[in-house]
Design an enzyme around this catalytic site. Structure first.
Site, PDB file in Angstrom:
ATOM      1  N   ASN A   1       0.935  -0.843  -0.275  1.00  0.00           N
ATOM      2  CA  ASN A   1       0.029  -0.051   0.108  1.00  0.00           C
ATOM      3  C   ASN A   1       0.849   1.131   0.027  1.00  0.00           C
ATOM      4  OD1 ASN A   1      -1.727   1.665   0.507  1.00  0.00           O
ATOM      5  ND2 ASN A   1      -2.766   0.820   1.935  1.00  0.00           N
TER       6      ASN A   1
ATOM      7  N   LYS B   1       3.206   0.901   2.763  1.00  0.00           N
ATOM      8  CA  LYS B   1       2.988  -0.052   4.185  1.00  0.00           C
ATOM      9  C   LYS B   1       3.076  -1.493   3.219  1.00  0.00           C
ATOM     10  CE  LYS B   1       0.054   2.703   6.176  1.00  0.00           C
ATOM     11  NZ  LYS B   1      -0.951   3.405   6.784  1.00  0.00           N
TER      12      LYS B   1
ATOM     13  N   ARG C   1      -2.575  -2.078  -3.085  1.00  0.00           N
ATOM     14  CA  ARG C   1      -3.934  -1.502  -3.279  1.00  0.00           C
ATOM     15  C   ARG C   1      -3.992  -0.235  -4.042  1.00  0.00           C
ATOM     16  NH1 ARG C   1      -5.470   2.693   1.372  1.00  0.00           N
ATOM     17  NH2 ARG C   1      -7.856   2.496   0.855  1.00  0.00           N
TER      18      ARG C   1
ATOM     19  N   HIS D   1     -12.799   2.554   0.484  1.00  0.00           N
ATOM     20  CA  HIS D   1     -12.934   1.922   1.604  1.00  0.00           C
ATOM     21  C   HIS D   1     -13.658   0.312   1.014  1.00  0.00           C
ATOM     22  CE1 HIS D   1     -12.581   5.216   4.454  1.00  0.00           C
ATOM     23  NE2 HIS D   1     -11.433   5.115   3.681  1.00  0.00           N
TER      24      HIS D   1
ATOM     25  N   GLY E   1      -9.333   8.059   7.929  1.00  0.00           N
ATOM     26  CA  GLY E   1     -10.780   8.164   6.607  1.00  0.00           C
ATOM     27  C   GLY E   1     -12.095   7.547   6.623  1.00  0.00           C
TER      28      GLY E   1
ATOM     29  N   ARG F   1     -10.882  15.581   6.549  1.00  0.00           N
ATOM     30  CA  ARG F   1     -11.571  15.803   5.910  1.00  0.00           C
ATOM     31  C   ARG F   1     -12.971  16.397   6.289  1.00  0.00           C
ATOM     32  NH1 ARG F   1     -10.724  10.944   2.675  1.00  0.00           N
ATOM     33  NH2 ARG F   1      -8.800  10.355   3.246  1.00  0.00           N
TER      34      ARG F   1
ATOM     35  N   ASP G   1      -7.027  12.389  16.150  1.00  0.00           N
ATOM     36  CA  ASP G   1      -6.668  11.540  16.394  1.00  0.00           C
ATOM     37  C   ASP G   1      -7.909  11.743  17.595  1.00  0.00           C
ATOM     38  OD1 ASP G   1      -5.742   9.194  18.367  1.00  0.00           O
ATOM     39  OD2 ASP G   1      -3.897   8.363  16.962  1.00  0.00           O
ATOM     40  N   PHE G   2      -8.310  10.227  17.480  1.00  0.00           N
ATOM     41  CA  PHE G   2      -9.782  10.755  18.797  1.00  0.00           C
ATOM     42  C   PHE G   2      -9.008  10.314  20.210  1.00  0.00           C
ATOM     43  CE2 PHE G   2     -13.217  10.373  15.674  1.00  0.00           C
ATOM     44  CZ  PHE G   2     -14.067  10.806  16.622  1.00  0.00           C
TER      45      PHE G   2
ATOM     46  N   VAL H   1     -11.367   4.153  14.556  1.00  0.00           N
ATOM     47  CA  VAL H   1     -11.935   4.343  15.387  1.00  0.00           C
ATOM     48  C   VAL H   1     -13.243   4.188  16.085  1.00  0.00           C
ATOM     49  CG1 VAL H   1     -13.894   6.246  16.014  1.00  0.00           C
ATOM     50  CG2 VAL H   1     -11.606   6.745  14.245  1.00  0.00           C
TER      51      VAL H   1
ATOM     52  N   GLU I   1     -13.137   0.479  15.479  1.00  0.00           N
ATOM     53  CA  GLU I   1     -12.747  -1.510  15.801  1.00  0.00           C
ATOM     54  C   GLU I   1     -12.239  -0.356  17.734  1.00  0.00           C
ATOM     55  OE1 GLU I   1      -9.711  -2.386  14.055  1.00  0.00           O
ATOM     56  OE2 GLU I   1     -10.565  -2.304  12.114  1.00  0.00           O
ATOM     57  N   ASN I   2     -12.115   0.668  17.747  1.00  0.00           N
ATOM     58  CA  ASN I   2     -11.703   0.591  19.599  1.00  0.00           C
ATOM     59  C   ASN I   2     -12.224   1.893  20.090  1.00  0.00           C
ATOM     60  OD1 ASN I   2      -8.927  -0.407  19.865  1.00  0.00           O
ATOM     61  ND2 ASN I   2      -8.564   1.290  17.568  1.00  0.00           N
TER      62      ASN I   2
ATOM     63  N   GLU J   1      -7.991  -5.564   5.607  1.00  0.00           N
ATOM     64  CA  GLU J   1      -8.379  -4.774   4.084  1.00  0.00           C
ATOM     65  C   GLU J   1      -6.803  -5.733   3.249  1.00  0.00           C
ATOM     66  OE1 GLU J   1      -8.114  -0.920   5.409  1.00  0.00           O
ATOM     67  OE2 GLU J   1      -9.286  -0.769   3.500  1.00  0.00           O
TER      68      GLU J   1
HETATM   69  P1  AMP Z   1      -6.952   3.816  10.840  1.00  0.00           P
HETATM   70  O1  AMP Z   1      -7.237   4.781   9.904  1.00  0.00           O
HETATM   71  O2  AMP Z   1      -8.070   3.037  10.917  1.00  0.00           O
HETATM   72  O3  AMP Z   1      -5.886   3.639  11.052  1.00  0.00           O
HETATM   73  O4  AMP Z   1      -7.450   4.545  12.150  1.00  0.00           O
HETATM   74  C1  AMP Z   1      -6.676   5.672  12.547  1.00  0.00           C
HETATM   75  C2  AMP Z   1      -7.864   6.524  13.514  1.00  0.00           C
HETATM   76  O5  AMP Z   1      -7.835   5.156  15.072  1.00  0.00           O
HETATM   77  C3  AMP Z   1      -6.830   7.310  14.218  1.00  0.00           C
HETATM   78  O6  AMP Z   1      -6.740   8.419  14.333  1.00  0.00           O
HETATM   79  C4  AMP Z   1      -7.889   7.135  15.949  1.00  0.00           C
HETATM   80  O7  AMP Z   1      -8.327   8.977  15.542  1.00  0.00           O
HETATM   81  C5  AMP Z   1      -8.692   6.259  15.817  1.00  0.00           C
HETATM   82  N1  AMP Z   1      -7.640   5.167  16.739  1.00  0.00           N
HETATM   83  C6  AMP Z   1      -6.673   4.415  16.730  1.00  0.00           C
HETATM   84  N2  AMP Z   1      -6.898   4.037  18.494  1.00  0.00           N
HETATM   85  C7  AMP Z   1      -7.648   3.829  18.750  1.00  0.00           C
HETATM   86  C8  AMP Z   1      -7.801   4.054  19.996  1.00  0.00           C
HETATM   87  N3  AMP Z   1      -7.507   2.889  21.135  1.00  0.00           N
HETATM   88  N4  AMP Z   1      -9.224   4.698  20.478  1.00  0.00           N
HETATM   89  C9  AMP Z   1      -9.828   5.424  19.649  1.00  0.00           C
HETATM   90  N5  AMP Z   1      -8.995   6.021  19.017  1.00  0.00           N
HETATM   91  C10 AMP Z   1      -8.373   5.260  17.888  1.00  0.00           C
END
Ligand code: AMP
Length: 398
Positions: A9, A16, A90, A179, A211, A240, A281-282, A330, A332-333, A383
């Site tokens: 990717n 990656k 990808r 996606h 995203g 975005r 980042d959440f 987000v 998943e976590n 993915e």
């Molecule tokens: P991804 O693009 O699927 O890799 O998701 C990245 C985003 O997931 C990060 O910018 C965070 O906002 C969120 N994220 C990753 N780990 C956590 C976590 N443990 N708790 C909350 N948000 C998370």
């Protein structure tokens, strides 16, 4: 020997890659080269419990991939010794032409070049990665797997923008969706999880990463999705904007002395959670909110409001919904996002079990109450595995 696929990717400043055995789903290695072209480049490779790390300037994608293979060899994974049956790439945008995973040849490369304006941030770096890896590994089929594929057959009513027909036709403007590899993988896993045939369930998939996109899948076919001509439409994302009034673009152009490039950059890179709350980042956004930061709170509220609107819209598109799945970083976590996205929807058949929702796990799991008519799941996306599986299918049916 066991069939192995190298999945790549390639982004503008990072590559990656994973080595995967698609039949067992086993991941042999997972690596990344970041900040390509800068003095502070880093390369990491995880093989089992072992992590290898290199720091220092990696000049370009060619050097990045060569370094990746060097690290793999150092970790005992020599590509020549593995039964490498394909390299999967990808590719974000397949335009109208490409949707099925296909072996990359020179003709495809030149057609992909023509598609670059449709995905200027994503397709050109992927093509650099393809170009370099085809040169480094010439003896293996290189296969493109398109992010738009799952949405290729969206019903016309969902795929069509209500703009002047001739303009849309001439410039290939439609809703492509992105996606797709993740939406398909997760929706299949979700049907498996509740032990129902894929083509007999209606689902909403919420892919919430940096995203973010939502999709509605009826009887195994995507019938709507939130991203459009580009990955800018739809949900609020890390950087975005998602949906905005298109009039904003003309207004800024005419009155704010902003060029189209300025506006494009703002909407893609400085909007969303980052633009509103200063953080994309959440985990950090929640910290700000806990410390009483009003801007971060507003960013969160706008994010949740948009997400709920899409859930509502897709419940109506589907009529009957069996499953809602959350996936990606987000989804998943972040239990708070899941709770707030679906709170107060018992009248629509959606009831979370707060305890299940709060309990962290890396496994697919149910988070809705036993009595909830709609089953709500958390399904970790993969993915790379989906790309690797698509590749072996191409190789084995060739
Ligand atoms: P991804 O693009 O699927 O890799 O998701 C990245 C985003 O997931 C990060 O910018 C965070 O906002 C969120 N994220 C990753 N780990 C956590 C976590 N443990 N708790 C909350 N948000 C998370």
């Amino acid at each position: 020997m066991t069939d192995t696929v190298l999945v790549i990717n390639s982004g503008s400043s990072s590559v990656k890659y994973q080595l995967i055995q698609p039949d067992s789903g086993q991941q042999l290695a997972n690596g990344m080269v970041e900040r390509i072209g800068e003095d502070s480049s880093t390369a990491t490779l995880k093989v089992g419990e072992r992590t290898l790390r290199r720091e220092g300037r990696v000049a370009d994608h060619d050097a990045a991939l060569r370094l990746a293979f060097e690290l793999s060899a150092e970790a005992g994974l020599h590509l020549d010794d593995l039964d490498l049956v394909a390299v999967g790439h990808r590719v974000v945008h397949g335009g109208k032409t490409f949707y099925r995973p296909a072996v990359i040849d020179d003709a495809m490369m030149s057609k992909l070049e023509e598609l670059a304006p449709l995905a200027p941030l994503h397709n050109p770096p992927a093509m650099v990665g393809i170009d370099v890896s085809r040169r480094i590994l010439p003896g293996v089929p290189h296969i493109a797997v398109f992010d738009t594929a799952f949405f290729h057959d969206l019903p016309a009513a969902a795929a069509t923008y209500a703009i002047e027909h001739d303009v849309a036709e001439k410039w290939h403007i439609r809703r492509y969706g992105f996606h797709g590899t993740s939406h398909e993988y997760v929706s299949r896993q979700a049907a498996d999880f509740i032990e129902r045939p894929y083509d007999s369930v209606n689902q909403i998939v919420l892919h919430l990463g940096n995203g973010a996109s939502a999709s509605a899948v009826a009887d195994g076919r995507a019938v709507d999705t939130s991203m459009g001509l580009t990955p800018l439409e739809g949900l609020v994302m890390g950087t975005r904007s998602g949906d905005i009034d298109p009039g904003i673009v003309g207004y800024l152009c005419r009155t704010a002395d902003m060029t189209i490039e300025d506006i494009d950059t703002m909407l893609n890179r400085r909007s969303g959670l980052l633009g509103l709350g200063g953080e994309n980042d959440f985990r950090k956004l929640h910290e700000l909110i806990e410390n009483g930061d009003a801007a971060a709170q507003l960013a969160y509220d706008v994010y949740i409001h948009r997400l709920r609107k899409y859930v509502g819209a897709y419940l109506a598109v589907l009529g009957t919904t069996d499953i809602i799945s959350f996936t990606a970083g987000v989804g998943e976590n972040d239990a708070a996002v899941r709770r707030d996205a679906l709170s107060g929807l018992a009248a629509l058949g959606i009831e979370l079990d707060p305890e299940l929702n709060e309990s962290p796990s890396r496994q697919p799991r149910r988070i809705s109450a036993e009595s909830s008519p709609v089953t709500v799941l958390v399904i970790p996306t993969d993915e790379e595995l989906a790309i690797a599986r698509a590749c072996v299918q191409v190789v084995r049916t060739a």
